[in-house]
Scaffold this motif. Structure first.
Motif, PDB file in Angstrom:
ATOM      1  N   GLU A 161       0.726  -1.296   0.107  1.00 53.24           N
ATOM      2  CA  GLU A 161      -0.243   0.051   0.111  1.00 53.24           C
ATOM      3  C   GLU A 161       0.888   1.295   0.026  1.00 53.24           C
ATOM      4  N   GLU A 162       0.841   2.473   0.774  1.00 49.74           N
ATOM      5  CA  GLU A 162       1.770   3.462   0.679  1.00 49.74           C
ATOM      6  C   GLU A 162       2.846   3.461   1.885  1.00 49.74           C
ATOM      7  N   LEU A 163       2.756   2.348   2.101  1.00 53.20           N
ATOM      8  CA  LEU A 163       4.120   1.861   3.258  1.00 53.20           C
ATOM      9  C   LEU A 163       5.278   1.538   2.204  1.00 53.20           C
ATOM     10  N   ARG A 164       6.224   1.921   2.981  1.00 51.56           N
ATOM     11  CA  ARG A 164       8.140   1.234   1.681  1.00 51.56           C
ATOM     12  C   ARG A 164       9.303   1.607   3.472  1.00 51.56           C
ATOM     13  N   VAL A 165       9.379   0.083   3.414  1.00 51.60           N
ATOM     14  CA  VAL A 165      10.536  -0.286   4.372  1.00 51.60           C
ATOM     15  C   VAL A 165      11.567  -0.101   3.553  1.00 51.60           C
ATOM     16  N   ALA A 166      13.245   0.315   3.549  1.00 57.08           N
ATOM     17  CA  ALA A 166      14.346  -0.182   3.337  1.00 57.08           C
ATOM     18  C   ALA A 166      15.098  -1.163   4.325  1.00 57.08           C
ATOM     19  N   LEU A 167      15.986  -1.336   3.916  1.00 62.10           N
ATOM     20  CA  LEU A 167      16.743  -2.404   5.367  1.00 62.10           C
ATOM     21  C   LEU A 167      18.539  -1.496   5.335  1.00 62.10           C
ATOM     22  N   VAL A 168      18.990  -1.106   6.811  1.00 64.31           N
ATOM     23  CA  VAL A 168      20.842  -0.883   6.201  1.00 64.31           C
ATOM     24  C   VAL A 168      20.880  -2.224   6.624  1.00 64.31           C
ATOM     25  N   LEU A 254       8.775   5.612  14.802  1.00 63.44           N
ATOM     26  CA  LEU A 254       8.296   5.981  13.483  1.00 63.44           C
ATOM     27  C   LEU A 254       7.089   5.165  12.862  1.00 63.44           C
ATOM     28  N   PHE A 255       7.728   3.658  12.951  1.00 63.97           N
ATOM     29  CA  PHE A 255       6.054   3.387  12.434  1.00 63.97           C
ATOM     30  C   PHE A 255       4.479   3.420  13.436  1.00 63.97           C
ATOM     31  N   THR A 256       4.438   4.578  13.828  1.00 59.83           N
ATOM     32  CA  THR A 256       3.104   4.653  13.916  1.00 59.83           C
ATOM     33  C   THR A 256       2.744   5.697  12.758  1.00 59.83           C
ATOM     34  N   PRO A 257       0.884   5.505  12.740  1.00 59.64           N
ATOM     35  CA  PRO A 257       0.442   6.767  11.350  1.00 59.64           C
ATOM     36  C   PRO A 257       0.928   7.465  11.289  1.00 59.64           C
ATOM     37  N   PRO A 258       1.250   8.923  12.920  1.00 58.34           N
ATOM     38  CA  PRO A 258       1.130   9.943  12.839  1.00 58.34           C
ATOM     39  C   PRO A 258       2.695  10.580  12.077  1.00 58.34           C
ATOM     40  N   GLN A 259       3.682   9.593  12.121  1.00 54.68           N
ATOM     41  CA  GLN A 259       4.989   9.294  11.864  1.00 54.68           C
ATOM     42  C   GLN A 259       5.146   9.349  10.291  1.00 54.68           C
ATOM     43  N   LEU A 260       4.468   7.875  10.516  1.00 57.84           N
ATOM     44  CA  LEU A 260       4.814   7.151   8.943  1.00 57.84           C
ATOM     45  C   LEU A 260       3.889   8.297   7.743  1.00 57.84           C
ATOM     46  N   ALA A 261       3.060   9.162   8.426  1.00 57.28           N
ATOM     47  CA  ALA A 261       1.948  10.276   7.140  1.00 57.28           C
ATOM     48  C   ALA A 261       3.608  11.416   6.849  1.00 57.28           C
ATOM     49  N   ARG A 262       4.625  11.263   7.688  1.00 56.57           N
ATOM     50  CA  ARG A 262       4.864  12.226   7.595  1.00 56.57           C
ATOM     51  C   ARG A 262       6.416  11.523   6.261  1.00 56.57           C
ATOM     52  N   CYS A 263       6.921  10.453   5.796  1.00 54.74           N
ATOM     53  CA  CYS A 263       7.660   9.532   5.096  1.00 54.74           C
ATOM     54  C   CYS A 263       7.273   9.211   3.708  1.00 54.74           C
ATOM     55  N   ASP A 264       7.950   8.908   3.180  1.00 58.21           N
ATOM     56  CA  ASP A 264       7.585   8.474   1.558  1.00 58.21           C
ATOM     57  C   ASP A 264       8.214   7.205   2.136  1.00 58.21           C
ATOM     58  N   ALA A 265       9.524   6.361   3.234  1.00 60.57           N
ATOM     59  CA  ALA A 265      10.083   5.310   3.244  1.00 60.57           C
ATOM     60  C   ALA A 265      10.710   5.412   4.324  1.00 60.57           C
ATOM     61  N   VAL A 266      10.875   4.523   5.118  1.00 60.19           N
ATOM     62  CA  VAL A 266      11.103   4.741   6.150  1.00 60.19           C
ATOM     63  C   VAL A 266      12.465   3.339   6.439  1.00 60.19           C
ATOM     64  N   LEU A 267      13.235   3.607   6.657  1.00 57.92           N
ATOM     65  CA  LEU A 267      14.795   2.993   6.742  1.00 57.92           C
ATOM     66  C   LEU A 267      14.933   2.314   7.936  1.00 57.92           C
ATOM     67  N   VAL A 277       6.343  -5.160  10.362  1.00 65.53           N
ATOM     68  CA  VAL A 277       5.386  -4.546  10.495  1.00 65.53           C
ATOM     69  C   VAL A 277       4.713  -4.165   9.385  1.00 65.53           C
ATOM     70  N   LEU A 278       5.702  -4.209   7.636  1.00 62.13           N
ATOM     71  CA  LEU A 278       5.270  -4.356   6.622  1.00 62.13           C
ATOM     72  C   LEU A 278       4.225  -5.002   6.219  1.00 62.13           C
ATOM     73  N   LYS A 279       4.514  -6.412   6.753  1.00 60.12           N
ATOM     74  CA  LYS A 279       3.818  -7.430   6.635  1.00 60.12           C
ATOM     75  C   LYS A 279       2.334  -8.224   7.283  1.00 60.12           C
ATOM     76  N   PHE A 280       2.859  -7.267   8.471  1.00 63.14           N
ATOM     77  CA  PHE A 280       1.611  -6.838   8.967  1.00 63.14           C
ATOM     78  C   PHE A 280       0.537  -6.078   8.621  1.00 63.14           C
ATOM     79  N   LYS A 281       1.037  -5.311   7.582  1.00 60.71           N
ATOM     80  CA  LYS A 281       0.219  -4.410   7.365  1.00 60.71           C
ATOM     81  C   LYS A 281       0.093  -5.329   6.016  1.00 60.71           C
ATOM     82  N   GLY A 282       0.329  -6.104   4.889  1.00 58.87           N
ATOM     83  CA  GLY A 282       0.297  -5.869   3.697  1.00 58.87           C
ATOM     84  C   GLY A 282       1.023  -7.277   3.653  1.00 58.87           C
ATOM     85  N   PHE A 283       0.756  -8.952   4.385  1.00 52.81           N
ATOM     86  CA  PHE A 283       1.233  -9.648   3.970  1.00 52.81           C
ATOM     87  C   PHE A 283       0.096 -10.697   2.573  1.00 52.81           C
ATOM     88  N   GLY A 284       0.717 -10.872   1.759  1.00 54.60           N
ATOM     89  CA  GLY A 284      -0.034 -11.169   1.036  1.00 54.60           C
ATOM     90  C   GLY A 284       0.064 -10.400  -0.225  1.00 54.60           C
TER      91      GLY A 284
END
Length: 335
Positions: A161-168, A254-267, A277-284
Motif C-alpha cells: 500500500e503506501e508503506l515502503r520499508v528499506a533495510l540497512v 516511527l512505525f506509528t500512523p502520525p510519523q508514517l504520514a510524514r515519510c515516503d519511505a522508512v529505513l 510491521v510491513l508484513k503485518f500491514k500487507g502480507f499477501g
C-alpha cells in the motif's frame, strides 16, 4: 509501450510453479499498472505443465522470440524460455540436484535484463538452504543479482500500500548488525534509496524516516551510542546535500500512523526491525523491490511454502502485486 517481463518461478518443489499457473489464469498482468505486458517464464516447461495438471487448469506455453516485438500475454498462457531441470521435481520435497537449475533461471533472466531483452524481472521464492546444501554459496536473490551486475551496494525495500520499508542490513545474525552499520554504508544506502524514490517512483522530494538501532534510539547514549557516534553524523552529512531525513527515531515511534504520514519511505537498521510491521500491514500483497541494480527487480514477500506445495491452495496475491509493480516501474522508466 508493452513491457517484456522475465519471470522466474523459483524453487521447483515449492509453490512457485503453482503461482506461475495461477498468474497465467488471472488473465490480466497489469492490474493497477495501466497497461499490458509480455510475461516470459524462465523455467522447465514440463514443471509448469505438471503444476497446471495438478490444479486442473489449462496452460498454454508460447515460444519466446526475443527478436520479435513484445506482445501482451493472452489469458491462460505464458511465454516460455525453456530451462531444463536436472531431475523431476516433487512438490514439497527439496532436492539439491535442482539447485543449479534455480540459479540458472536467475542468471538467464538477469543477463536478459542487462542485455535489454527484458524490461524488468519478477522472481518467485527460492530456498536458500537447499542451494547451500548443494555446495553453492548463496545468501539470497539480492546479493546474487548485485554480484552478477557488478554492483557494490544494493538496497532491499518492501512495499505494501503506501508503506515502503528499506533495510540497512539484510540477512545477518543479530549479533553482527551493530558492527555492520557504518557511516559509509548508511551514506551509500540512503543515497541509493533517495535516488530510487526520485527516479524510479517519481517522487520529487522524498522524505525518508530513519530508525535508530537501539531501544528509544539509544536514550541519549544510555541504551547504546550507535545513534550518536554513527547514525546521526551520517544523516547530518546527507542533509547537507539536500536529502530530507527524519530521525533517527525509535522504531516503535516511527512505525506509528502520525510519523508514517510524514515519510515516503522508512529505513530500518535490520531485517526484523522493519519487516514485521510491513508484513503485518500487507502480507499477501506486499512486494520486495531491489534498489540500486541496473534493472528493475521485484519479488514476492513470502517463501517457498513447502508445507502446502502441490495442494492447490497457495495465494498468488503477492506475485500479482510484484508483477503489477514491475510493469508500472517499467512503464515509468519509458516515460
Amino acid at each position: 509501450m508493452i513491457p517484456r517481463i522475465a519471470f522466474t518461478p523459483g524453487e521447483p518443489a515449492g509453490i512457485g510453479p503453482e503461482l506461475a499457473v495461477r498468474l497465467a489464469g488471472a488473465g490480466s498482468f497489469a492490474q493497477g499498472a495501466g497497461g499490458s505486458a509480455q510475461i516470459v517464464a524462465i523455467a522447465d516447461p514440463q514443471l509448469l505443465q505438471q503444476a497446471a495438471a495438478q490444479l486442473h487448469q489449462p496452460l498454454e506455453l508460447l515460444p519466446f522470440d526475443p527478436a520479435a516485438p513484445a506482445q501482451a500475454t493472452p489469458a491462460g498462457a505464458l511465454y516460455i524460455q525453456p530451462t531444463a531441470l536436472a531431475t523431476p521435481a516433487e512438490a514439497g520435497k527439496l532436492n539439491p540436484a535442482n539447485a543449479a537449475y534455480v540459479l540458472d533461471t536467475l542468471r538467464i533472466a538477469a543477463e536478459g535484463c542487462l542485455a535489454r531483452r527484458f524490461d524488468a524481472l519478477v522472481t518467485g521464492p527460492v530456498h536458500k538452504g537447499v542451494i547451500n546444501d548443494a555446495g553453492i554459496s548463496f545468501s539470497g536473490h539480492t546479493e546474487f543479482f548485485a554480484d552478477l551486475a557488478g554492483v557494490e551496494r544494493v538496497v532491499m525495500m518492501l512495499a505494501a500500500e503506501e508503506l515502503r520499508v528499506a533495510l540497512v542490513t539484510t540477512h545477518l545474525p543479530l549479533k553482527d548488525v551493530s558492527a555492520a552499520i557504518t557511516g559509509p554504508r548508511l551514506e551509500q544506502i540512503i543515497t541509493i534509496l533517495h535516488r530510487s524514490l526520485r527516479h524510479q517512483f517519481r517522487i520529487d522530494a522524498p522524505r525518508i524516516g530513519v530508525c535508530g538501532l537501539n531501544p528509544h534510539a539509544g536514550e541519549g547514549g544510555h541504551l547504546g551510542r550507535e545513534e550518536i557516534e554513527v547514525i546521526e553524523p551520517a544523516l547530518d552529512k546527507l542533509r547537507a546535500l539536500g536529502i530530507q531525513l527524519i530521525g533517527p527515531l525509535p522504531a516503535d515511534t516511527l512505525f506509528t500512523p502520525p510519523q508514517l504520514a510524514r515519510c515516503d519511505a522508512v529505513l530500518a537498521m535490520y531485517h526484523d526491525q522493519g519487516l514485521p510491521v510491513l508484513k503485518f500491514k500487507g502480507f499477501g500483497h506486499a512486494v520486495n523491490i531491489t534498489l540500486g541494480l541496473p534493472f528493475i527487480r521485484t519479488s514476492v514477500d513470502h517463501g517457498t511454502a513447502l508445507n502446502i506445495a502441490g495442494q492447490g491452495i497457495a495465494d498468488s496475491g503477492s506475485l500479482r502485486a510484484a508483477m503489477s509493480q514491475a510493469i508500472e516501474l517499467a512503464q515509468l522508466r519509458h516515460l
